[in-house]
Motif scaffolding. Structure first.
Motif, PDB file in Angstrom:
ATOM      1  N   MET A 371      25.001  29.358  31.424  1.00 15.81           N
ATOM      2  CA  MET A 371      26.082  30.598  32.021  1.00 15.81           C
ATOM      3  C   MET A 371      26.637  29.946  33.198  1.00 15.81           C
ATOM      4  O   MET A 371      27.696  30.351  33.299  1.00 15.81           O
ATOM      5  CB  MET A 371      24.827  31.437  32.389  1.00 15.81           C
ATOM      6  N   MET A 372      25.934  28.945  33.804  1.00 17.96           N
ATOM      7  CA  MET A 372      26.572  28.811  35.095  1.00 17.96           C
ATOM      8  C   MET A 372      27.867  27.891  34.885  1.00 17.96           C
ATOM      9  O   MET A 372      29.002  28.160  35.466  1.00 17.96           O
ATOM     10  CB  MET A 372      25.705  27.672  35.950  1.00 17.96           C
ATOM     11  N   GLN A 373      28.126  27.079  33.921  1.00 16.47           N
ATOM     12  CA  GLN A 373      29.263  26.572  33.620  1.00 16.47           C
ATOM     13  C   GLN A 373      30.095  27.016  32.754  1.00 16.47           C
ATOM     14  O   GLN A 373      31.308  27.310  33.094  1.00 16.47           O
ATOM     15  CB  GLN A 373      28.880  24.913  33.111  1.00 16.47           C
ATOM     16  N   MET A 428      23.227  40.873  34.861  1.00 15.81           N
ATOM     17  CA  MET A 428      24.024  41.841  34.254  1.00 15.81           C
ATOM     18  C   MET A 428      25.117  42.373  34.829  1.00 15.81           C
ATOM     19  O   MET A 428      26.282  42.427  34.312  1.00 15.81           O
ATOM     20  CB  MET A 428      23.180  43.093  33.708  1.00 15.81           C
ATOM     21  N   ILE A 429      25.279  42.613  36.110  1.00 14.49           N
ATOM     22  CA  ILE A 429      26.353  43.011  37.010  1.00 14.49           C
ATOM     23  C   ILE A 429      27.277  41.972  37.274  1.00 14.49           C
ATOM     24  O   ILE A 429      28.338  42.295  36.953  1.00 14.49           O
ATOM     25  CB  ILE A 429      25.695  43.557  38.420  1.00 14.49           C
ATOM     26  N   SER A 430      26.676  40.767  37.245  1.00 17.99           N
ATOM     27  CA  SER A 430      27.673  39.594  37.159  1.00 17.99           C
ATOM     28  C   SER A 430      28.493  39.568  35.854  1.00 17.99           C
ATOM     29  O   SER A 430      29.721  39.156  35.996  1.00 17.99           O
ATOM     30  CB  SER A 430      26.870  38.191  37.659  1.00 17.99           C
ATOM     31  N   TRP A 431      27.770  39.621  34.936  1.00 21.27           N
ATOM     32  CA  TRP A 431      28.553  39.390  33.710  1.00 21.27           C
ATOM     33  C   TRP A 431      29.655  40.511  33.348  1.00 21.27           C
ATOM     34  O   TRP A 431      30.607  40.397  32.967  1.00 21.27           O
ATOM     35  CB  TRP A 431      27.598  39.013  32.438  1.00 21.27           C
ATOM     36  N   PHE A 471      26.908  35.915  43.088  1.00 19.83           N
ATOM     37  CA  PHE A 471      25.632  36.836  42.923  1.00 19.83           C
ATOM     38  C   PHE A 471      24.992  36.831  41.631  1.00 19.83           C
ATOM     39  O   PHE A 471      23.976  37.160  41.677  1.00 19.83           O
ATOM     40  CB  PHE A 471      26.343  38.458  43.128  1.00 19.83           C
ATOM     41  N   GLY A 472      25.301  36.078  40.721  1.00 17.75           N
ATOM     42  CA  GLY A 472      24.544  35.693  39.560  1.00 17.75           C
ATOM     43  C   GLY A 472      24.267  34.401  39.355  1.00 17.75           C
ATOM     44  O   GLY A 472      23.390  33.798  39.680  1.00 17.75           O
ATOM     45  N   PRO A 473      24.873  33.828  38.210  1.00 16.00           N
ATOM     46  CA  PRO A 473      24.759  32.536  37.732  1.00 16.00           C
ATOM     47  C   PRO A 473      24.508  31.462  38.933  1.00 16.00           C
ATOM     48  O   PRO A 473      23.895  30.337  38.558  1.00 16.00           O
ATOM     49  CB  PRO A 473      25.589  32.347  36.644  1.00 16.00           C
ATOM     50  N   GLY A 474      25.628  31.743  39.818  1.00 17.79           N
ATOM     51  CA  GLY A 474      25.991  30.700  40.591  1.00 17.79           C
ATOM     52  C   GLY A 474      24.552  30.358  41.607  1.00 17.79           C
ATOM     53  O   GLY A 474      24.235  29.364  42.009  1.00 17.79           O
TER      54      GLY A 474
END
Length: 569
Positions: A371-373, A428-431, A471-474
């Motif tokens: 997800m991160m990449q 979920m919010i990030s995606w 806010f998410g995967p980062g």
């Protein structure tokens, strides 16, 4: 006299075990929470025996005292009775919570965090961002000096950073770290840093720079694997989360500094005449680390394993002055080492992939690293300047630098939300946000010929990508593995996760410039698709881990509809 005859809360071990939420509030790090419960459990039998012999009342250590109570919990008069010693005198020992309140943040700890953040974490971010604004004047420099530098060569050079990261992620913890410790590994890492700068600055052909990028990738890979562990083992429990974020903050600062220095319109180092000095900057920070870090303490946990208890205690005394705090940390380290069964050997990568019990965790852990990449963030960090050129933004390099500043600010804010919101909710919010941002960015490219203001829309959409990623995967990708894997498999799972992260990093960095060239203006539809897929995966397969012990997370995975059989196993 039996232990159960005491009503004092200082011997109320059962209450302490039952107050999992309260204990978790004191030990914010779940790993420490689990170790503390096991340590208390292992000591309970010996305390019972001491009390039954009539000698335990003077020997009950302070860490058995109750921890934080709910405000609604009633305290009986018997529970308020202080511990009575064998001489009939009241003994007012400190509780574990009170001992932890004596933790100190001293100059040695702050100095260590500061120098490692600048000397190691910063290098990761600087290496990520420095080639972004530099493409134009570096390519012109090579062409003017009669050296070829094709699009394929530039893509190879930039993506070589990911290859080095793969090597460093294995080389750091598995080889150098096992023999040198955390501190010496970071010092040795500077050798690769100096080599990388030499090859990039004095390149006689494009492949010299590619080699240099491999070496700076090794620097970043080692930092990724070692710095978070080093910080975790040095920092007090009360601020362990904050100290851990310094690694990510150092990365984001490195990115923005590299972009700021290489922005041509700022007239600093972003020109054909001065670009070589861009690679002196990381050497300066590496030299600072070489000068200061030798005077900083080694990880107490590493010293306990290699040199024994006294060496660990000496290091702890440099970080804490209160003997009660030092004793508690030594007991935590002892418990952590006792939890490993030497007869079973280490938990290998083959063991991890072969374990049916951990297969769901492994699938989710790998997915979050991807997800991160595949969020497309590396495409933004590596090639945002090129993207802004194609969007006809007035000053693409300056726009990229401003994005870096946004990244730093959002990373700081993300720490607060990480503590108050759940991991799954943030993902979920990030995606959703990334799906919308990439859709808007694609629309801005398509509509650019007919709408003059689309360049501003492109900048706004790219800013949204940075915000939702942070806010998410980062943030979550760095620590999710530690939350879902038990202690015996955690190091191996982390190594596998970091390796896959860097492999995906290389793939995105290598393929994106070709994707950008041949698929305009629909390039970012790829990341619209990945955002939609990872949103579906998060909703269906990723359990919530906030505030849960590893045992409870394992129960959550029991209901996750992922396969536990693979390849006939």
């Amino acid at each position: 006299m039996s232990l159960s005859s005491f009503h004092s809360p200082k011997l109320s071990l059962t209450k302490s075990f039952g107050s999992s939420l309260n204990l978790a509030e004191v030990c914010e790090d779940l790993g420490d929470f689990e170790r503390l419960k096991r340590r208390l459990s292992s000591k309970k039998k010996s305390l019972t025996k001491l009390a039954d012999d009539g000698t335990g009342s003077e020997m009950v250590p302070s860490w058995t005292h109750p921890l934080k109570r709910d405000a609604s919990e009633k305290v009986t008069p018997d529970e308020e009775t202080p511990l009575i010693t064998g001489n009939g005198e009241k003994k007012e020992d400190d509780s574990f919570e009170e001992i932890m309140e004596k933790e100190q943040i001293n100059f040695t700890l702050l100095l260590t965090i500061f120098v490692v953040t600048l000397g190691s974490s910063f290098q990761f971010g600087y290496g990520t961002g420095v080639m972004n604004n530099s493409e134009g004047f570096i390519l012109n420099y090579f062409h003017e000096h009669g050296m070829s530098y094709s699009l394929f060569a530039w893509g190879t050079t930039v993506s070589s950073y990911g290859i080095g990261g793969l090597v460093g992620s294995i080389l750091g913890p598995k080889f150098i770290g096992n023999y040198c410790g955390r501190k010496m590994t970071l010092l040795v890492n500077n050798i690769f840093l100096f080599i990388s700068s030499y090859f990039i600055m004095y390149a006689r052909a494009w492949w010299w720079q590619a080699i240099g990028r491999v070496f700076v990738g090794i620097v970043a890979g080692i930092a990724t694997a070692v710095v978070p562990t080093y910080f975790s083992e040095l920092s007090p429990i009360a601020i362990r989360g904050a100290v851990g974020t310094m690694h990510q903050l150092g990365i984001t600062i490195g990115i923005v500094v590299s972009q700021w220095l290489s922005t041509p319109s700022l007239d600093l180092l972003g020109s054909e005449e001065k670009w070589q000095y861009l690679f002196v900057v990381p050497c300066a920070f590496g030299l600072l680390q070489c000068m200061v870090l030798p005077f900083c303490p080694e990880s107490p946990s590493y010293l306990y394993q290699t040199e024994g208890k006294e060496a660990a205690k000496v290091a702890l005394r440099r970080l804490q002055s209160n003997e009660d705090v030092i004793d508690v940390y030594l007991e935590l380290i002892e418990e952590e080492n006792e939890a490993v069964d030497p007869s079973k050997g280490s938990f290998s990568t083959a063991d991890l992939f072969g374990s049916k019990d951990l297969r769901k965790q492994l699938i989710v852990g790998i997915a979050v690293q991807l997800m991160m990449q595949f969020s497309g963030i590396d495409a933004v960090f590596y090639y945002s300047t090129t993207i802004f050129y194609q969007a006809q933004v007035n000053d693409p390099e300056l726009a990229t630098t401003l994005l870096g500043i946004v990244n730093v600010v959002i990373t700081i804010l993300a720490v607060k939300f990480m503590d108050s919101a759940g991991r799954k909710r943030l993902l979920m919010i990030s995606w959703i946000g990334l799906f919308v941002s990439y859709s808007v960015l694609t629309a801005s490219f398509i509509l650019k010929p007919s709408c003059d203001f689309m360049d501003k829309v492109s900048v706004a959409a790219t800013t949204g990508i940075i915000i939702f990623f942070a806010f998410g995967p980062g943030c979550i990708a760095w620590f999710i593995i530690a939350e879902i894997f038990p202690l015996y498999a955690r190091d191996t799972a982390m190594s596998v996760g970091i390796f896959i992260n860097w492999l995906a990093n290389w793939f995105v960095a290598f393929t994106f410039p070709h994707l950008l060239e041949y698929t305009q203006p629909y390039t970012f539809l790829v990341f619209v698709g990945t955002a939609a897929f990872f949103l579906f995966f998060t909703i269906k397969y990723v359990p919530e881990t906030k505030g849960l012990s590893v045992a409870k997370v394992t129960k959550e995975f029991a209901s996750v509809p992922l396969p536990t059989k693979c390849c006939g196993s």
